[in-house]
Motif scaffolding. Structure first.
Motif, PDB file in Angstrom:
ATOM      1  N   LEU A 120       0.817  -1.211   0.000  1.00  0.00           N
ATOM      2  CA  LEU A 120       0.000   0.000   0.000  1.00  0.00           C
ATOM      3  C   LEU A 120       0.848   1.256   0.000  1.00  0.00           C
ATOM      4  O   LEU A 120       0.536   2.234  -0.679  1.00  0.00           O
ATOM      5  N   TRP A 121       1.970   1.232   0.732  1.00  0.00           N
ATOM      6  CA  TRP A 121       2.779   2.428   0.897  1.00  0.00           C
ATOM      7  C   TRP A 121       3.927   2.495  -0.107  1.00  0.00           C
ATOM      8  O   TRP A 121       5.061   2.810   0.238  1.00  0.00           O
TER       9      TRP A 121
ATOM     10  N   ASN B 214       1.356   4.943  -4.918  1.00  0.00           N
ATOM     11  CA  ASN B 214       0.183   5.179  -4.083  1.00  0.00           C
ATOM     12  C   ASN B 214       0.329   6.439  -3.238  1.00  0.00           C
ATOM     13  O   ASN B 214      -0.650   7.155  -2.990  1.00  0.00           O
TER      14      ASN B 214
ATOM     15  N   THR C 276      -0.580   9.315  -5.320  1.00  0.00           N
ATOM     16  CA  THR C 276      -2.037   9.367  -5.473  1.00  0.00           C
ATOM     17  C   THR C 276      -2.688   9.960  -4.231  1.00  0.00           C
ATOM     18  O   THR C 276      -3.621  10.770  -4.325  1.00  0.00           O
ATOM     19  N   MET C 277      -2.208   9.567  -3.056  1.00  0.00           N
ATOM     20  CA  MET C 277      -2.748  10.113  -1.809  1.00  0.00           C
ATOM     21  C   MET C 277      -2.496  11.613  -1.712  1.00  0.00           C
ATOM     22  O   MET C 277      -3.367  12.373  -1.259  1.00  0.00           O
TER      23      MET C 277
ATOM     24  N   ASP D 153       2.647   8.957 -11.083  1.00  0.00           N
ATOM     25  CA  ASP D 153       2.239   7.784 -10.317  1.00  0.00           C
ATOM     26  C   ASP D 153       1.869   6.618 -11.214  1.00  0.00           C
ATOM     27  O   ASP D 153       2.236   5.466 -10.949  1.00  0.00           O
TER      28      ASP D 153
ATOM     29  N   ALA E  52       3.935   3.094 -11.352  1.00  0.00           N
ATOM     30  CA  ALA E  52       3.210   1.854 -11.045  1.00  0.00           C
ATOM     31  C   ALA E  52       3.392   0.817 -12.138  1.00  0.00           C
ATOM     32  O   ALA E  52       3.605  -0.372 -11.867  1.00  0.00           O
TER      33      ALA E  52
ATOM     34  N   THR F 297      -1.571  -1.788  -7.363  1.00  0.00           N
ATOM     35  CA  THR F 297      -2.299  -2.367  -6.239  1.00  0.00           C
ATOM     36  C   THR F 297      -3.785  -2.123  -6.434  1.00  0.00           C
ATOM     37  O   THR F 297      -4.196  -1.280  -7.244  1.00  0.00           O
TER      38      THR F 297
ATOM     39  N   PHE G 128      -5.706  -0.699  -4.303  1.00  0.00           N
ATOM     40  CA  PHE G 128      -5.955   0.682  -3.865  1.00  0.00           C
ATOM     41  C   PHE G 128      -5.671   1.659  -4.996  1.00  0.00           C
ATOM     42  O   PHE G 128      -6.446   2.582  -5.252  1.00  0.00           O
ATOM     43  N   GLY G 129      -4.540   1.470  -5.680  1.00  0.00           N
ATOM     44  CA  GLY G 129      -4.183   2.367  -6.772  1.00  0.00           C
ATOM     45  C   GLY G 129      -5.174   2.325  -7.920  1.00  0.00           C
ATOM     46  O   GLY G 129      -5.490   3.351  -8.520  1.00  0.00           O
TER      47      GLY G 129
ATOM     48  N   ASP H  72      -6.588   6.056  -7.972  1.00  0.00           N
ATOM     49  CA  ASP H  72      -5.981   6.886  -9.018  1.00  0.00           C
ATOM     50  C   ASP H  72      -7.028   7.558  -9.905  1.00  0.00           C
ATOM     51  O   ASP H  72      -6.979   8.784 -10.082  1.00  0.00           O
TER      52      ASP H  72
END
Length: 270
Positions: free
Chosen positions: A79-80, A84, A87-88, A129, A133, A140, A142-143, A147
């Motif tokens: 995740l980190w 990502n 994106t955060m 990003d 990736a 991921t 999450f991404g 995203d």
């Protein structure tokens, strides 16, 4: 082994696996044991294929280079990872951008300049990003979800703020956001048949939109204020054209997927 002290005498105890020695055929050191072809490091012995030093063995196993790279990629795709995190950052910039954009009624030149800086950072991170990736296998779940949300959020916030302040006609905002949401929905509809790849026209559209919206965020005057009108016109044309192209690709992809499924079903019935 010829000439070595261990092989000087045929029955010497140190000559494991030599002719007539304890490693000879039928002796304890025979093939598969610690003598001839089963000697240490030979086939069947310790360090041989299937032994402790062999591939797949628990101790000292030599993992193939591809296996190491695959394991590293899995470890990196947490995740980190950097993709990502970018994106955060873009997601966090959205409310900050809105606050700066609407500060003092939305017409403070200094606040508009800071709002442009936040928008520019968000657009730049959008480029990097996705590239990181894909290049370093940092994709991921999450991404995949965050995203596109971050992309639409920053662009949507900018367009809505500009239209709300009267700097940009509402129909421009409706066309751009309608296209973006429509393409996203279209991707989900045909995902069972395949993925619609990002086209070169789509990338040009994103660049044109970002440039045009950025020019409208800044309190420009004179020639630059007139120029941004034409840049936005190009962005709108690319938005519509690429949107129609996505619709075409989705129809083709769906038809191809249905045909392949029918062919597979017919083959299975034979």
């Amino acid at each position: 082994m010829s000439g070595a002290p261990a092989s000087a005498a045929g029955g010497s105890p140190g000559a494991k696996g030599a002719t007539g020695a304890p490693g000879a055929s039928g002796a304890p050191g025979a093939s598969g044991a610690s003598g001839a072809s089963g000697a240490s490091g030979a086939s069947g012995g310790p360090g041989a294929s299937g032994g402790p030093g062999a591939a797949g063995a628990p101790d000292g196993a030599k993992t193939p280079r591809g296996g190491k790279l695959g394991a590293a990629a899995v470890n990196q795709a947490s995740l980190w990872n950097i993709a990502n995190i970018l994106t955060m950052i873009r997601l966090v910039l959205v409310p900050g951008f809105v606050v700066l954009m609407l500060a003092d009624g939305g017409y403070d030149p200094a606040m508009r300049a800071w709002a442009w800086a936040a928008f520019a950072v968000a657009m730049i991170t959008d480029i990097f990003d996705g590239h990181l990736a894909r290049t370093y296998n940092l994709v991921t779940d999450f991404g995949k979800i965050a995203d596109p949300i971050a992309d639409k959020a920053i662009m949507g916030a900018a367009l809505i703020c500009l239209s709300g302040l009267g700097d940009l006609p509402w129909w421009v905002t409706i066309v751009i956001l309608g296209r973006e949401l429509g393409v996203t929905l279209l991707r989900f509809v045909v995902i069972r048949y395949g993925v619609i790849p990002a086209s070169r026209g789509g990338k040009l559209k994103t660049l044109a939109q970002g440039t045009a919206v950025g020019m409208y965020i800044l309190p420009l005057t004179g020639l630059l204020a007139s120029l941004r009108f034409w840049v936005m016109g190009v962005a709108i044309i690319l938005t519509v054209v690429t949107g129609l192209d996505y619709v075409r690709q989705a129809v083709v992809l769906r038809r191809r997927g249905i045909a392949e499924r029918r062919a597979a079903a017919a083959e299975a019935e034979r």
